[in-house]
Design an enzyme around this catalytic site. Structure first.
Site, short mmCIF file in Angstrom:
data_model
loop_
_atom_site.label_atom_id
_atom_site.label_comp_id
_atom_site.label_asym_id
_atom_site.label_seq_id
_atom_site.Cartn_x
_atom_site.Cartn_y
_atom_site.Cartn_z
N ARG A 104 -3.97 -11.23 -4.51
CA ARG A 104 -5.19 -11.91 -4.96
C ARG A 104 -4.96 -13.02 -5.98
NH1 ARG A 104 -8.42 -6.37 -5.93
NH2 ARG A 104 -8.88 -5.86 -3.75
N CYS A 133 -13.87 -5.10 -4.89
CA CYS A 133 -15.26 -4.80 -4.53
C CYS A 133 -16.28 -5.15 -5.62
CB CYS A 133 -15.39 -3.34 -4.13
SG CYS A 133 -14.35 -2.22 -5.10
N HIS A 246 -21.61 0.51 -5.32
CA HIS A 246 -21.30 0.24 -6.73
C HIS A 246 -22.53 -0.40 -7.38
CE1 HIS A 246 -17.26 1.21 -5.87
NE2 HIS A 246 -16.65 0.04 -6.04
N ASN A 319 -19.92 -0.82 -1.52
CA ASN A 319 -18.53 -1.22 -1.81
C ASN A 319 -17.64 -1.23 -0.57
OD1 ASN A 319 -19.13 1.69 -2.31
ND2 ASN A 319 -16.89 1.82 -2.34
O1 25A Z 1 -1.61 2.04 -2.40
P1 25A Z 1 -2.81 1.71 -3.25
O2 25A Z 1 -2.97 0.21 -3.47
O3 25A Z 1 -2.91 2.48 -4.50
O4 25A Z 1 -4.09 2.08 -2.39
C1 25A Z 1 -4.19 3.32 -1.80
C2 25A Z 1 -5.59 3.73 -1.55
O5 25A Z 1 -6.58 2.73 -1.73
C3 25A Z 1 -7.45 2.68 -0.62
C4 25A Z 1 -6.84 3.47 0.53
O6 25A Z 1 -7.76 4.43 1.03
C5 25A Z 1 -5.67 4.16 -0.13
O7 25A Z 1 -5.87 5.55 -0.24
N1 25A Z 1 -7.65 1.27 -0.44
C6 25A Z 1 -6.79 0.32 -0.09
N2 25A Z 1 -7.36 -0.87 -0.16
C7 25A Z 1 -8.62 -0.69 -0.60
C8 25A Z 1 -9.73 -1.53 -0.91
N3 25A Z 1 -9.67 -2.84 -0.81
C9 25A Z 1 -8.82 0.68 -0.76
N4 25A Z 1 -9.97 1.17 -1.17
C10 25A Z 1 -10.97 0.34 -1.42
N5 25A Z 1 -10.88 -0.98 -1.33
P2 25A Z 1 -7.60 5.32 2.31
O8 25A Z 1 -6.76 6.50 1.97
O9 25A Z 1 -8.99 5.57 2.77
O10 25A Z 1 -6.84 4.43 3.39
C11 25A Z 1 -5.46 4.33 3.47
C12 25A Z 1 -5.16 3.69 4.84
O11 25A Z 1 -3.88 3.09 4.83
C13 25A Z 1 -3.10 3.68 5.89
N6 25A Z 1 -1.68 3.64 5.63
C14 25A Z 1 -0.97 4.30 4.70
N7 25A Z 1 0.33 4.02 4.80
C15 25A Z 1 0.45 3.15 5.81
C16 25A Z 1 -0.82 2.91 6.37
N8 25A Z 1 -1.02 2.09 7.39
C17 25A Z 1 0.07 1.50 7.95
N9 25A Z 1 1.32 1.68 7.48
C18 25A Z 1 1.56 2.49 6.43
N10 25A Z 1 2.79 2.67 5.99
C19 25A Z 1 -3.61 5.08 5.93
O12 25A Z 1 -3.25 5.74 7.12
C20 25A Z 1 -5.10 4.83 5.84
O13 25A Z 1 -5.61 4.35 7.07
P3 25A Z 1 -2.73 7.26 7.02
O14 25A Z 1 -2.30 7.57 8.43
O15 25A Z 1 -1.67 7.37 5.97
O16 25A Z 1 -3.92 8.11 6.55
C21 25A Z 1 -4.62 8.95 7.44
C22 25A Z 1 -5.50 9.86 6.62
O17 25A Z 1 -4.71 10.57 5.65
C23 25A Z 1 -5.31 10.53 4.36
N11 25A Z 1 -4.22 10.48 3.37
C24 25A Z 1 -3.78 9.39 2.73
N12 25A Z 1 -2.78 9.70 1.90
C25 25A Z 1 -2.58 11.04 2.01
C26 25A Z 1 -3.50 11.54 2.96
N13 25A Z 1 -3.54 12.82 3.29
C27 25A Z 1 -2.68 13.67 2.69
N14 25A Z 1 -1.78 13.26 1.78
C28 25A Z 1 -1.70 11.96 1.42
N15 25A Z 1 -0.79 11.57 0.50
C29 25A Z 1 -6.15 9.28 4.37
O18 25A Z 1 -7.29 9.49 3.57
C30 25A Z 1 -6.55 9.12 5.81
O19 25A Z 1 -7.79 9.76 6.05
O1 L14 Z 2 -9.66 -3.34 -4.32
O2 L14 Z 2 -12.45 2.37 -6.65
O3 L14 Z 2 -8.45 -3.46 -6.10
O4 L14 Z 2 -10.51 3.28 -6.95
C1 L14 Z 2 -8.63 -0.45 -5.96
C2 L14 Z 2 -9.23 0.81 -6.57
C3 L14 Z 2 -10.93 -1.13 -5.20
C4 L14 Z 2 -11.52 0.07 -5.85
C5 L14 Z 2 -9.20 -2.83 -5.35
C6 L14 Z 2 -11.22 2.33 -6.63
C7 L14 Z 2 -9.63 -1.46 -5.68
C8 L14 Z 2 -10.59 1.09 -6.20
#
Ligand code: 25A
Ligand code: L14
Length: 340
Positions: A104, A133, A246, A319
């Protein structure tokens, strides 16, 4: 640059997450011209099939070859994944709209809210960042005011839903609520404290200046999107036990005096904004009603009686829609309008 086509091959990276799910729904609802939809997530989701336009699409994992033939990729898999994979995608000629915080503030990457700065899309080099968001919904309401009265300072406090953190956080709020109502012990995993029946003045990690990273995103991203580094912004971001939507209490100080009526008029005409401001009927924006909707709702518009040129307002939006998935799809819509 995107080549003009009748229909595009679109990818959603992070398709099984809260935002990814919403991206798929928004692409379908808005009848985005999709030739083929490709869905990516981690290995955890291999074998999962998601529905798009009545058809099942299998979730794939990413590899160096994944982006071949893809025109537009919407990323929402977290900053770590975007750091690695967005440049790989851009290199294979795909235009990336990235929802994470990774790119960003990169000066080479436009940070876009179409209602505010669609013009910045002209200089993209393959990656476009979708803002935070809380910042998106705020700038949609601030831009029309800034254009006529020049905003000098913004003081914002947010009330943020747990869905911003992802699915796990939504499950945690639900589970803690049910357990507490049943006099059971609760588990605390996602946030540092109990979120059910509580309020946490803490979103994302703490930085050296005692602000959180979420707060500083609002400060820095607002200046970049509005194209005006002179706007002073200070933020307190707070997590509340709400699933979706939000809310923000926003105080602004402008150079030119505006009355509350003038602000209401400006916002009524503003793209993407809906004014709900009838206190005599107890009508003001609420997250339960904003949930699932596209607009940025603004109400409680009133003059700040403690300064000369001040306005207070209350801004609410979904959001996962305008704050994430909808804004990303709107960016993609702008890109296809510009395609040659
Ligand atoms: O890494 P960060 O930046 O800290 O961000 C992580 C979190 O922020 C959310 C996202 O939510 C994630 O948990 N996020 C990211 N951007 C966002 C935004 N702009 C945001 N939220 C708001 N605004 P999430 O958990 O709903 O989605 C994560 C998605 O990413 C996929 N993913 C992960 N690793 C990946 C990947 N895709 C491609 N390549 C990779 N290497 C992830 O897929 C999901 O679609 P998944 O298969 O890993 O997740 C399937 C289900 O499993 C849950 N889950 C996630 N982590 C764990 C888990 N279950 C058990 N243990 C875990 N550690 C997920 O909730 C999902 O339902
Ligand atoms: O897009 O609510 O930078 O925990 C990462 C954390 C959005 C919201 C971002 C949360 C966020 C978020």
């Amino acid at each position: 640059m995107l080549k003009k086509k009748e229909k595009y091959v679109v990818a959603v990276v992070g398709a099984t997450g809260a935002v990814g799910n919403e991206m798929i729904a928004v692409l379908e609802e808005r009848e985005f011209p999709v030739e083929r939809l490709r869905l990516f997530a981690s290995e955890r989701s291999l074998g999962v099939k998601l529905n798009f336009k009545g058809e099942e699409v299998s979730v794939e994992t990413l590899s160096e070859e994944s982006f071949k033939g893809i025109d537009i990729a919407l990323f929402s898999a977290g900053a770590e994944r975007s750091k690695i994979w967005a440049p790989v995608a851009a290199k294979s000629g795909c235009v990336v709209v990235d929802n994470s915080s990774q790119w960003r503030m990169d000066p080479e990457v436009p940070l876009v809210v179409p209602e505010v700065n669609a013009h910045d899309l002209k200089w993209h080099k393959g990656i476009i960042a979708n803002p935070n968001c809380s910042t998106i919904q705020m700038v949609v309401a601030l831009k029309p005011i800034h254009d006529v009265a020049k905003i000098k300072r913004v003081v914002v406090t947010t009330f943020q839903a747990v869905s911003g953190t992802g699915k796990k956080a939504m499950d945690e709020l639900l589970k803690q609520t049910v357990d507490l109502l049943n006099f059971k012990e609760i588990k605390i995993e996602v946030y540092p404290h109990q979120i059910a029946f509580n309020v946490l003045p803490h979103i994302d990690k703490f930085l050296e200046n005692a602000y959180t990273k979420e707060e500083m995103k609002m400060v820095n991203e607002t200046k970049k999107i509005m194209g005006d580094p002179s706007i002073r912004v200070t933020a307190t971001t707070v997590r509340v036990p709400v699933f979706r939507g939000h809310s923000e209490s926003v105080n602004i100080e402008t150079e030119k005096k505006l009355t509350a009526d003038e602000v209401r008029e400006l916002l009524r005409k503003a793209p993407g904004v809906a004014v709900i401001d009838n206190p005599e009927k107890n009508e003001y924006p609420l997250p339960i009603y904003a949930s699932g909707k596209d607009e940025v709702f603004v109400g409680r518009i009133r003059e700040d009686e403690s300064i000369d040129n001040g306005i207070n307002m209350w801004i609410v939006s979904d959001n996962l829609r305008k704050g994430a998935a909808l804004n990303a799809v709107q960016i993609a819509e702008e890109l296809i309008k510009m395609a040659v």
